[in-house]
Design a protein around this motif. Structure first.
Motif, PDB file in Angstrom:
ATOM      1  N   UNK A 594      13.691  25.946   4.910  1.00 58.23           N
ATOM      2  CA  UNK A 594      12.883  27.110   4.529  1.00 58.23           C
ATOM      3  C   UNK A 594      11.981  26.819   3.334  1.00 58.23           C
ATOM      4  N   UNK A 595      11.540  25.582   3.226  1.00 61.73           N
ATOM      5  CA  UNK A 595      10.624  25.224   2.139  1.00 61.73           C
ATOM      6  C   UNK A 595       9.611  24.210   2.662  1.00 61.73           C
ATOM      7  N   UNK A 596       8.332  24.498   2.457  1.00 62.95           N
ATOM      8  CA  UNK A 596       7.277  23.605   2.927  1.00 62.95           C
ATOM      9  C   UNK A 596       7.226  22.317   2.122  1.00 62.95           C
ATOM     10  N   UNK A 597       7.008  21.210   2.808  1.00 66.69           N
ATOM     11  CA  UNK A 597       6.784  19.926   2.148  1.00 66.69           C
ATOM     12  C   UNK A 597       5.574  19.254   2.790  1.00 66.69           C
ATOM     13  N   UNK A 598       4.955  18.380   2.031  1.00 66.35           N
ATOM     14  CA  UNK A 598       3.871  17.534   2.546  1.00 66.35           C
ATOM     15  C   UNK A 598       4.436  16.139   2.742  1.00 66.35           C
ATOM     16  N   UNK A 599       4.186  15.557   3.910  1.00 64.82           N
ATOM     17  CA  UNK A 599       4.675  14.214   4.232  1.00 64.82           C
ATOM     18  C   UNK A 599       3.479  13.315   4.511  1.00 64.82           C
ATOM     19  N   UNK A 600       3.427  12.177   3.843  1.00 61.12           N
ATOM     20  CA  UNK A 600       2.401  11.165   4.119  1.00 61.12           C
ATOM     21  C   UNK A 600       3.100   9.855   4.436  1.00 61.12           C
ATOM     22  N   UNK A 601       2.713   9.249   5.554  1.00 55.86           N
ATOM     23  CA  UNK A 601       3.233   7.948   5.974  1.00 55.86           C
ATOM     24  C   UNK A 601       2.080   6.969   5.903  1.00 55.86           C
ATOM     25  N   UNK A 602       2.192   5.985   5.013  1.00 54.85           N
ATOM     26  CA  UNK A 602       1.075   5.074   4.750  1.00 54.85           C
ATOM     27  C   UNK A 602       1.517   3.647   5.038  1.00 54.85           C
ATOM     28  N   UNK A 603       0.838   3.025   6.015  1.00 55.75           N
ATOM     29  CA  UNK A 603       1.122   1.641   6.384  1.00 55.75           C
ATOM     30  C   UNK A 603       0.011   0.750   5.848  1.00 55.75           C
ATOM     31  N   UNK A 604       0.384  -0.230   5.041  1.00 55.55           N
ATOM     32  CA  UNK A 604      -0.583  -1.131   4.421  1.00 55.55           C
ATOM     33  C   UNK A 604      -0.357  -2.547   4.943  1.00 55.55           C
ATOM     34  N   UNK A 605      -1.283  -3.079   5.741  1.00 53.10           N
ATOM     35  CA  UNK A 605      -1.099  -4.442   6.277  1.00 53.10           C
ATOM     36  C   UNK A 605      -1.021  -5.507   5.196  1.00 53.10           C
ATOM     37  N   UNK A 606      -1.642  -5.265   4.044  1.00 49.20           N
ATOM     38  CA  UNK A 606      -1.616  -6.277   2.979  1.00 49.20           C
ATOM     39  C   UNK A 606      -0.225  -6.465   2.406  1.00 49.20           C
ATOM     40  N   UNK A 607       0.564  -5.402   2.391  1.00 46.03           N
ATOM     41  CA  UNK A 607       1.931  -5.503   1.871  1.00 46.03           C
ATOM     42  C   UNK A 607       2.975  -5.492   2.982  1.00 46.03           C
ATOM     43  N   UNK A 608       2.523  -5.270   4.233  1.00 48.37           N
ATOM     44  CA  UNK A 608       3.435  -5.157   5.381  1.00 48.37           C
ATOM     45  C   UNK A 608       4.538  -4.149   5.090  1.00 48.37           C
ATOM     46  N   UNK A 609       4.119  -2.977   4.621  1.00 48.33           N
ATOM     47  CA  UNK A 609       5.071  -1.957   4.203  1.00 48.33           C
ATOM     48  C   UNK A 609       4.573  -0.584   4.648  1.00 48.33           C
ATOM     49  N   UNK A 610       5.472   0.237   5.143  1.00 50.95           N
ATOM     50  CA  UNK A 610       5.170   1.634   5.422  1.00 50.95           C
ATOM     51  C   UNK A 610       5.928   2.483   4.408  1.00 50.95           C
ATOM     52  N   UNK A 611       5.179   3.251   3.625  1.00 48.43           N
ATOM     53  CA  UNK A 611       5.773   4.069   2.570  1.00 48.43           C
ATOM     54  C   UNK A 611       5.710   5.531   2.962  1.00 48.43           C
ATOM     55  N   UNK A 612       6.832   6.206   2.854  1.00 56.53           N
ATOM     56  CA  UNK A 612       6.895   7.648   3.073  1.00 56.53           C
ATOM     57  C   UNK A 612       6.776   8.346   1.722  1.00 56.53           C
ATOM     58  N   UNK A 613       5.852   9.297   1.652  1.00 61.83           N
ATOM     59  CA  UNK A 613       5.672  10.111   0.450  1.00 61.83           C
ATOM     60  C   UNK A 613       6.059  11.549   0.779  1.00 61.83           C
ATOM     61  N   UNK A 614       6.922  12.136  -0.038  1.00 59.30           N
ATOM     62  CA  UNK A 614       7.289  13.538   0.094  1.00 59.30           C
ATOM     63  C   UNK A 614       6.713  14.275  -1.101  1.00 59.30           C
ATOM     64  N   UNK A 615       5.808  15.215  -0.822  1.00 59.15           N
ATOM     65  CA  UNK A 615       5.120  15.942  -1.882  1.00 59.15           C
ATOM     66  C   UNK A 615       4.523  14.991  -2.911  1.00 59.15           C
ATOM     67  N   UNK A 616       3.967  13.897  -2.418  1.00 56.38           N
ATOM     68  CA  UNK A 616       3.244  12.959  -3.266  1.00 56.38           C
ATOM     69  C   UNK A 616       4.076  11.846  -3.851  1.00 56.38           C
ATOM     70  N   UNK A 617       5.396  11.956  -3.827  1.00 58.93           N
ATOM     71  CA  UNK A 617       6.252  10.943  -4.437  1.00 58.93           C
ATOM     72  C   UNK A 617       6.810  10.003  -3.372  1.00 58.93           C
ATOM     73  N   UNK A 618       6.715   8.686  -3.573  1.00 65.04           N
ATOM     74  CA  UNK A 618       7.274   7.748  -2.593  1.00 65.04           C
ATOM     75  C   UNK A 618       8.797   7.808  -2.589  1.00 65.04           C
ATOM     76  N   UNK A 619       9.372   7.742  -1.398  1.00 64.18           N
ATOM     77  CA  UNK A 619      10.825   7.719  -1.304  1.00 64.18           C
ATOM     78  C   UNK A 619      11.329   6.331  -1.680  1.00 64.18           C
ATOM     79  N   UNK A 620      12.637   6.216  -1.857  1.00 63.46           N
ATOM     80  CA  UNK A 620      13.208   4.943  -2.287  1.00 63.46           C
ATOM     81  C   UNK A 620      13.400   3.951  -1.142  1.00 63.46           C
TER      82      UNK A 620
END
Length: 865
Positions: A594-620
C-alpha cells in the motif's frame, strides 16, 4: 510476573568545560497532527520555548536511537566488510561510545529488526559484534524484536505463541544479556519485553521496550511496570506503531499502533513519547491522551535508503531548561567512508522536515499530573545538537545531493532519445474493458487487456482490472492500472499484453537499457496468495534458448521478469545476451504494501552490471556479469502476471504506473522522477517597437513542451517546440475601434514558461507600438486647411532621418545599423528597433512624394484652363 534487578545509576558523565561559540537555533515544529486537541495540549505545545541564541549552558542530554539494522547485519560479511572493512551497524555503536561524554548520552534505544533473516546465524553474529561494543563500554541500551527477528511474524501470532527455546532473539539478546545493563529494570516471562530506567539532567526516565506483536499478557506486564513506577516519565519503544503515507512525509495510523494506543498508551499519562521503525521513512504524529495531554509518536526507519540505511541514527537532545526536544539524523558511517567512495546519496546529515526538528514541550507542565516535582537539573551542558553536527561534519566534504520535485503537469517529465516504449495510463478512471488499449506514447507497442477467456483464468471478472488516479506522486502521468483479486491458489488473474508483432518484443537491448516503472503492492497481499507474483514480464521459456544452462529454480521461466517474492522482496531476473551465463538477479529489501515506489533497472555494458534502484537508491544485491537480454522471438511483454512453463500464472496484486524502456543506461537526471529544467528561458529583447497595423511577434527559447504564457498588458500562449523555440503573434492597430488589437503606446508584459503548476522565473519586457503615418480611408485630404504636411527632411517617428543614407538609419550601407526584421519562431518576421525606423521613414517619403504629385497635377489643370 516482573523480573527485577537492583537499579544502578548510569556511569558518571563529563561536565562541559568549554562553551560553544554558536548554538543551533530551534527548528520549526513540523509534521504534528493533533487529534481532539485539549486546552492543556495547547498550553504545553505553544509556549514560547525558543532556545537562546547564545551558547549558554543548559540542562541537556542526548538519547540515541538505532532504527532497523537488518541489512547491516545481513550484508556485513559479504558486502560491507570486503568493501569497507567494517559495516554501518558496528560503526554506529563505536561512534556512540567514542562520543558518549561529549554528547552526554545516558542511553541507546534499538527499534528492532536487528537482523533480516532470522534463521541465518551469520547475521546474528554481526549484530552481536556491533552491540557488544556498547556492552564492553558499559553503555546501557534497550533492544527489542522486530518482525524479522522472530520465527513467525504473522499478525495473528504474539510473543506468547512462540516456542521460546527456538527463538534466536531470546538466545542472543534475552534476559541474561539485558540484565548486564546498568539501567535494566526487568523483563516479562517471554524475555521479549524489557524495561530500563536511566538518569539524566537530574531526573529519571523509564523506557518500555515492547516486542513485535506484544501480547495482551505483555501489555498487562507493561501496565504493572508503569504502576510500579508511577512518577517516571516514560518513553515507549517498539517495532511497529506509526506508519507513513505514500507521500513519504505524512503520518498514517497503523492497526497495531492503534491497538497499543487503546490498550496502553492513552490511559497512562506517563507515556509522553514513542519511537518505532518497521515502516520505511520518517514522520511524527501528536495525539491527545485521556488526560488531555500530548503524546508524540515518532517513526524512524531508513532500511530502504542507500546501502540499507546508510548508517543513519537519531540523536535527540532533551533540553529541560529550554523545554525542547530536538532531533538530528546523522550517519557516522557516511562520515567514515573514504572520499573516493562517496556518492550523491552519502549525506552525513539529513535536513528534511522529519529528520531534523525541534519539538516544544513544557516538561514540568506536561508531567505535573504524575510527577509534580519534576524540574530541570544542573545547567552544565552546551548545545548538544550543535556539538553532534560539529562532530559529524568535522573534515567531511559532502558530495552534491540528489533531490526530487513533484511534477506540475502530465507533460512534466524528461524525454529521452532511444526510448523504445513508454506506457501511460492516465485518463479516464474505471473498469478496463477486455481488449481496451493503452497507448505506447513513444511508438507502436500498445498494451491491451487480454480477454478473460483467453487469459485462462476461469474466475476472473471484468472489474478485476481498473484505471486509478492514485499513483506515485513523482509520476507525471496521473494514472495507474490496478489488478485486484489475484490469487495463485485459485488461478484468478488478469493481465495486459503487447501485440505479438510489436517490435519491442524482439529487442535484445545489447547496448544496455533502462527499464522504469512505478509499483504499489496491494494492502491485502499475503505470501500464500501472492508470493512470487509478477508485475512486468518478457514472456517466453528460457529453457529453450541455446546455451542456457540447467538451473534448479526458474529454468522454464520467462527470459526477464520483475516480481515480488514470498518475503516481499522485489526480484529482477534476466538471461543476458550470453545465455551461457544463465540467470542473473537483483534483489531489493522488503517492500511495504500500500505504498508507491519507483523502480529503475539499469544495465550498463561497460560494467556488465544490472543495478536495481528503489526510490532512487541502489539496492545492495545486484546482478553482475550481465548485459542485454536474450529473448524468445515474437513473445509479448506482459503487465500484471507471470509466464512460466509456457503458461500464464501468479497475477500481480496491486498497481502498475507509467513504465518506460530505453535502449541504453541512464541516470536519475533522466528518469521519470526527474523534471525538465526551466532555466534558460528567454523572451524577445526587453525593449521592442513595432508600427501600429503591423503584426508583432514575441519569441524566444525555452524547454521543449513547456507552455509559455504572457501576462500583464499583453496576453497570449504558446508551446515550446521540440527545437526549443516559441513565438506568439500579436495584432496591432491605430484604430481605436479595433478593441481586440494592441493600440499605440508602451505595453509592459511578463513571460513565463511552465509545466502546469511548476513555473520558471518571469521575464519582463516592453512592447512599444508607434502610430502609423499611412493615411486611413477617413484621413482628411492633405490639402485641406489645417492639415500639416511633414517636411521630407524631418526625422520620422523613432528619431531617424528619412534619408536612408544618414547614419543610424539602419540602411545596409550603414555599418553600425541593425537589421530591420527578426525571424519569429515560426518563420514570420517580428519588426524591431531600426526596422521600425526604416518603415516610418519610407512611409513619410511616400507621403511627401504624393503631395508633390498632387500639387503638380493641380497646376497643370489650371494651365490647361
Amino acid at each position: 510476573m516482573i523480573v527485577t534487578q537492583t537499579h544502578h545509576g548510569p556511569p558518571g558523565r563529563r561536565t562541559a568545560a568549554q562553551r560553544l561559540t554558536a548554538m543551533l537555533g530551534a527548528a520549526a515544529t513540523v509534521g504534528v497532527l493533533a487529534l481532539a486537541p485539549a486546552p492543556a495540549v495547547a498550553a504545553i505545545l505553544t509556549n514560547d520555548v525558543t532556545a537562546p541564541a547564545d551558547a549558554a549552558l543548559g540542562s541537556r542530554f542526548t538519547l540515541a536511537v538505532l532504527p532497523d539494522t537488518q541489512f547491516y547485519s545481513r550484508y556485513s560479511e559479504d558486502q560491507f566488510l570486503p568493501r569497507y572493512g567494517s559495516d554501518p551497524f558496528a560503526t554506529q555503536t563505536a561512534w556512540l561510545v567514542d562520543h558518549r561524554e561529549e554528547l552526554n548520552i545516558p542511553f541507546v534505544a534499538h527499534l528492532g529488526d536487528i537482523v533480516d533473516q532470522v534463521g541465518t546465524e551469520k547475521e546474528w553474529r554481526a549484530a552481536d559484534r556491533a552491540m557488544a561494543t556498547l556492552d564492553d563500554a558499559g553503555m546501557p541500551y534497550s533492544i527489542l524484536a522486530g518482525n524479522h527477528d522472530v520465527l513467525n511474524s504473522s499478525d495473528d501470532w504474539f510473543d506468547t505463541d512462540y516456542t521460546l527455546a527456538d527463538e534466536p532473539f531470546v538466545q542472543w539478546f534475552g534476559t541474561e544479556r539485558a540484565a548486564k545493563q546498568s539501567t535494566y529494570g526487568g523483563s516479562d516471562d517471554t524475555g521479549f519485553n524489557q524495561f530500563h530506567i536511566f538518569e539524566a539532567a537530574g531526573q529519571e526516565f523509564l523506557v518500555l521496550a515492547l516486542s513485535w506483536r506484544a501480547s495482551d499478557e505483555s501489555l498487562a506486564w507493561a501496565q504493572d511496570v508503569l504502576a510500579a513506577h508511577p512518577t517516571l516519565p516514560t518513553i515507549l519503544t517498539t517495532h511497529s506503531l506509526l506508519n507513513i503515507e505514500p507521500d513519504g512525509t505524512s503520518p498514517k495510523e497503523d492497526p497495531n499502533g492503534l491497538r497499543l494506543w487503546e490498550k496502553l498508551i492513552r490511559s497512562n499519562d506517563q507515556i509522553f513519547l514513542t519511537f518505532n521503525g518497521h515502516f520505511h521513512g520518517a514522520t511524527q504524529l501528536t495525539k491527545t491522551n485521556d488526560f488531555g495531554n500530548p503524546v508524540t509518536e515518532v517513526l524512524m526507519d531508513y532500511q530502504m535508503a542507500y546501502e540499507g540505511g546508510n548508517g543513519y541514527l537519531g540523536l535527540l537532545e532533551f533540553d529541560l531548561g529550554a523545554n525542547t526536544i530536538s532531533l538530528e539524523t546523522g550517519s557516522p558511517w557516511v562520515a567514515s567512508k573514504p572520499r573516493d567512495m562517496l556518492t550523491s546519496y552519502d549525506q552525513v546529515l539529513l535536513e528534511g522536515e522529519q529528520q531534523r526538528f525541534t519539538m516544544p514541550i513544557v516538561f514540568a507542565e506536561r508531567f505535573r499530573g504524575f510527577a509534580p516535582n519534576f524540574a530541570a537539573g544542573p545547567a552544565d551542558q552546551p548545545s548538544l545538537t550543535a556539538k553532534a553536527r560539529e562532530i559529524l561534519l568535522d573534515g567531511f566534504e559532502a558530495p552534491d545531493s540528489a533531490s526530487l520535485e513533484f511534477p506540475g503537469s502530465s507533460e512534466d517529465y524528461v524525454p529521452v532519445d532511444g526510448t523504445l516504449a513508454h506506457w501511460r495510463f492516465g485518463g479516464a478512471e474505471g473498469v478496463v474493458a477486455e481488449g481496451q488499449v493503452f497507448e505506447d506514447v513513444a511508438g507502436g507497442a500498445d498494451l491491451h487487456r487480454v480477454g478473460i477467456a483467453e487469459s485462462g483464468s476461469a474466475t476472473a471478472q471484468a472489474a478485476d482490472v481498473t484505471v486509478s488516479a492514485d499513483t506515485n506522486p513523482y509520476s507525471s502521468d496521473g494514472g495507474a492500472v490496478c489488478f485486484a483479486n489475484s490469487d495463485k491458489r485459485t488461478g484468478r488473474l488478469s493481465y495486459l499484453s503487447t501485440d505479438a508483432d510489436a517490435a519491442i518484443n524482439d529487442v535484445n537491448l545489447d547496448k544496455g537499457y533502462t527499464i522504469e516503472t512505478f509499483l504499489k503492492v496491494d494492502p491485502g497481499w499475503s505470501a500464500d496468495a501472492n508470493g512470487w507474483m509478477k508485475a512486468i514480464v518478457r514472456s517466453g521459456n528460457r529453457s529453450t534458448m541455446p546455451g542456457m544452462p540447467w538451473m534448479r529454480w526458474d529454468y522454464t521461466a520467462s527470459p526477464a521478469a520483475l516480481g515480488l517474492s514470498n518475503l516481499k522482496e522485489l526480484q529482477w531476473t534476466e538471461v543476458p545476451v550470453d545465455t551461457t551465463k544463465g540467470d542473473r538477479t537483483s534483489w531489493s529489501g522488503e517492500i511495504m504494501p500500500d505504498r508507491w515506489i519507483h523502480v529503475a533497472l539499469v544495465n550498463d555494458p561497460q560494467t556488465s552490471r544490472t543495478t536495481m534502484y528503489i526510490d532512487g537508491a541502489p539496492v545492495l544485491r545486484n546482478a553482475t556479469d550481465t548485459f542485454g537480454q536474450s529473448v524468445n522471438g515474437a513473445m509479448p511483454w506482459i503487465f500484471g502476471a507471470d509466464w512460466f512453463d509456457d503458461r500464464v500464472g501468479n497475477g500481480w496484486a496491486g498497481c502498475i504506473g507509467e513504465t518506460r524502456v530505453i535502449d541504453h543506461p541512464t541516470g536519475p537526471e533522466q528518469w521519470l522522477t526527474a523534471r525538465p529544467s526551466l532555466t534558460g528561458f528567454t523572451a524577445l529583447a526587453s525593449e521592442t517597437e513595432v508600427v501600429a497595423g503591423q503584426q508583432a511577434v514575441l519569441h524566444g527559447t525555452g524547454t521543449p513542451r513547456a507552455e509559455v504564457t504572457l501576462s500583464g498588458a499583453l496576453a497570449g500562449q504558446a508551446q515550446v517546440s521540440s527545437d526549443g523555440r516559441w513565438s506568439i503573434e500579436l495584432e496591432t492597430s491605430s484604430a481605436a475601434a479595433r478593441a481586440v488589437a494592441i493600440l499605440p503606446g508602451e505595453h509592459h508584459y511578463t513571460a513565463t514558461q511552465s509545466f502546469g503548476t511548476r513555473q520558471s522565473a518571469p521575464v519582463a519586457g516592453v512592447l512599444r507600438v508607434a502610430e502609423t503615418s499611412t493615411p486611413d480611408p477617413e484621413t482628411p485630404d492633405p490639402g485641406t486647411p489645417g492639415t500639416q504636411v511633414p517636411d521630407a527632411g524631418t526625422p520620422a517617428p523613432g528619431g531617424s532621418s528619412s534619408d536612408p543614407t544618414q547614419p543610424g538609419s539602419g540602411h545596409p550601407s550603414d555599418g553600425g545599423g541593425q537589421a530591420g526584421t527578426v525571424p519569429g519562431g515560426d518563420g514570420s518576421l517580428a519588426i524591431t528597433g531600426a526596422g521600425a525606423v526604416d518603415l516610418a521613414c519610407l512611409a513619410a517619403a511616400v507621403l511627401a512624394l504624393g503631395i508633390v504629385l498632387l500639387v503638380i497635377k493641380r497646376r497643370t489643370a489650371r494651365m490647361e484652363l
